[in-house]
Every structure is written in structure tokens, then in C-alpha cells.
Design a protein around this motif. Sequence first.
Motif, PDB file in Angstrom:
ATOM      1  N   THR A 143       0.829  -1.204   0.000  1.00  0.00           N
ATOM      2  CA  THR A 143       0.000   0.000   0.000  1.00  0.00           C
ATOM      3  C   THR A 143       0.862   1.252   0.000  1.00  0.00           C
ATOM      4  OG1 THR A 143      -1.737  -1.181   1.196  1.00  0.00           O
ATOM      5  CG2 THR A 143      -1.838   1.203   1.206  1.00  0.00           C
ATOM      6  N   GLY A 146       2.459   1.997  -3.357  1.00  0.00           N
ATOM      7  CA  GLY A 146       1.536   2.220  -4.465  1.00  0.00           C
ATOM      8  C   GLY A 146       1.061   0.985  -5.185  1.00  0.00           C
ATOM      9  N   ALA A 148      -1.462  -0.978  -4.839  1.00  0.00           N
ATOM     10  CA  ALA A 148      -2.761  -1.182  -4.197  1.00  0.00           C
ATOM     11  C   ALA A 148      -3.408  -2.489  -4.619  1.00  0.00           C
ATOM     12  CB  ALA A 148      -3.685  -0.004  -4.503  1.00  0.00           C
ATOM     13  N   ARG A 178      -6.657   2.449   2.586  1.00  0.00           N
ATOM     14  CA  ARG A 178      -5.714   3.197   1.750  1.00  0.00           C
ATOM     15  C   ARG A 178      -5.652   2.594   0.341  1.00  0.00           C
ATOM     16  NH1 ARG A 178      -2.250   2.395   6.264  1.00  0.00           N
ATOM     17  NH2 ARG A 178      -2.038   4.230   7.581  1.00  0.00           N
ATOM     18  N   SER A 181      -8.724   3.328  -1.644  1.00  0.00           N
ATOM     19  CA  SER A 181      -8.722   4.742  -2.011  1.00  0.00           C
ATOM     20  C   SER A 181      -7.802   4.986  -3.203  1.00  0.00           C
ATOM     21  CB  SER A 181      -8.285   5.592  -0.816  1.00  0.00           C
ATOM     22  OG  SER A 181      -8.241   6.960  -1.166  1.00  0.00           O
ATOM     23  N   GLN A 182      -6.631   4.354  -3.205  1.00  0.00           N
ATOM     24  CA  GLN A 182      -5.695   4.495  -4.318  1.00  0.00           C
ATOM     25  C   GLN A 182      -6.311   3.992  -5.624  1.00  0.00           C
ATOM     26  OE1 GLN A 182      -2.063   2.493  -3.208  1.00  0.00           O
ATOM     27  NE2 GLN A 182      -1.736   3.796  -1.415  1.00  0.00           N
ATOM     28  N   ARG A 183      -7.166   2.991  -5.524  1.00  0.00           N
ATOM     29  CA  ARG A 183      -7.807   2.416  -6.705  1.00  0.00           C
ATOM     30  C   ARG A 183      -9.134   3.114  -7.036  1.00  0.00           C
ATOM     31  NH1 ARG A 183      -8.187  -3.914  -6.308  1.00  0.00           N
ATOM     32  NH2 ARG A 183      -7.783  -3.829  -8.551  1.00  0.00           N
ATOM     33  N   GLU A 184      -9.443   4.150  -6.266  1.00  0.00           N
ATOM     34  CA  GLU A 184     -10.696   4.904  -6.417  1.00  0.00           C
ATOM     35  C   GLU A 184     -11.918   4.014  -6.226  1.00  0.00           C
ATOM     36  OE1 GLU A 184     -10.659   7.237  -9.963  1.00  0.00           O
ATOM     37  OE2 GLU A 184      -8.920   8.399  -9.339  1.00  0.00           O
ATOM     38  N   ARG A 220     -10.490  13.307  -2.252  1.00  0.00           N
ATOM     39  CA  ARG A 220     -10.460  12.623  -3.547  1.00  0.00           C
ATOM     40  C   ARG A 220     -11.836  12.168  -4.009  1.00  0.00           C
ATOM     41  NH1 ARG A 220      -6.241   7.958  -3.522  1.00  0.00           N
ATOM     42  NH2 ARG A 220      -6.620   8.136  -5.758  1.00  0.00           N
TER      43      ARG A 220
END
Length: 240
Positions: A143, A146, A148, A178, A181-184, A220
Motif C-alpha cells: 500500500t 503504491g 494497491a 488506503r 482509495s488508491q484504486r478509487e 479525492r
Amino acid sequence: MNQLATSLLLKAGEVSLALVAADRSLRAARQCEDVLSIAASSRALVHALSRSGRHRRAAGMAARTAAYVSSTAPGRTRAGLVLTGALLLRGAVAAARSDDRDAAFSLLDQAAEAAHRLGEDGGEQGVVFGRTNVALHRISVCTRVGDAGAAVHLAQSVHPARIPYVERRANLHLDLARAHSQRENWVGAVRELRNAERIAPEEVRLRPAVHRIVTDLHGRLPAGRRSAVQDFARRVGVVL
């Protein structure tokens, strides 16, 4: 005693004092030439160094100390494997925080080898280590660097109910928040935050990292989908 003091001071946010306590613990262990105490004290100092922002130094120290301990007879005992493996995991997180991806995964792989040699999870001097811990730290490192998708995939093989400590179960859900969230994947991110809150409400309310996750997620999210995060933020005391 100094190791316990380090942990308590870090929880209280007294990082400078924690560094002093950890350094004293390590000096005493070296003077006694106690290999296992050197490993345990180094783990405490690595944690304190990383909390103070000196991530690269912390990762380097973990790697060097683990190599030394592993080369000794005490380091090859069950207790030595537990303490060395836990030290390597602390180093891996520190390396990830310094954006040194290669070092982070190298330290994780070394920890995985220690866990394999150990067999079932073990404990020593208040430290628990084993394959489950390695998996949890690998998810966290993925995570942080990056990866994810890898973090979410790895989490499928981890059963939260089998994780013995509430704090570590909550950490898993926060790491997954997290990652989503990184992957929307906003639904997944909010779900994991709620899971962490359900398991450890006080831990979630007090931890600054949680506040950062919530603030980042809120920033975001599309405007029309922020209500769930806003409700969560109010419950845990995050000002958006």
C-alpha cells in the motif's frame, strides 16, 4: 525496561524521549554482549528512528543488525528467529516510507524466510512473529509503495478473525482503506474504515494516521459521494 519505555513514549507522541530510551537499551545490550537483547533493542530503535522521519537510517540499521544476529548461534534459535524476523519487518516498513521499494521487499523476503524456518507463529520478549505478521506487513508495504492491487489481492488470503491482536486487525482494515482509495474504490475504502472503527474505536479515534486517511479520502471523493466519509469523520473527530 527501556524497550517498554520506548513503546509507551511513542504512543504518547514523545519521539525524542523514545529515541533516548531505545538508544540506552541498545547500549546496555551491547555492553552485555546479549545477542537477543541487541535484536530486541534494535527493533525499538528502528521504530523510534522511523517515527522521527529517519526512515532510510532505520531500514539500514534493521538490515545490518538482522544480518549480524542471524550469523550468531543465539540468532538461529527460535527466540532469535522471532526477534530477527520482527526487526526485519520494522525495517521493511521504514524502507517503504523512504520510497526504497527494493529494500522494502528484500527485507520482507528475509522476514518470510525467518518465518518459514520458525514454522508456527512464536513470541519472545513481548514480540510476536510468524507468517501472519509477514503477510500483514507485506500488505502494508504494498500500500505504501503504491501497489494497491497487490495489497488487495494479498489480503484475500488473510483471515482477520485469526489475527490475535485487535490493533493489528484494525491496521489491516486501515491499510485496505488506503489501497481501495488508491484504486478509487470509494465504497471499499469507506467499508474498511468502518470495519477498523468497529474493531478498535478508540484506536481509530486517536491515531493521526487515520485522520490523514479520512482527510485524503474526502478530498479525492466526488462531491456527491462525500456524505459517508463526513459522517465517519464526525464520529472519530476529524475536522474536514
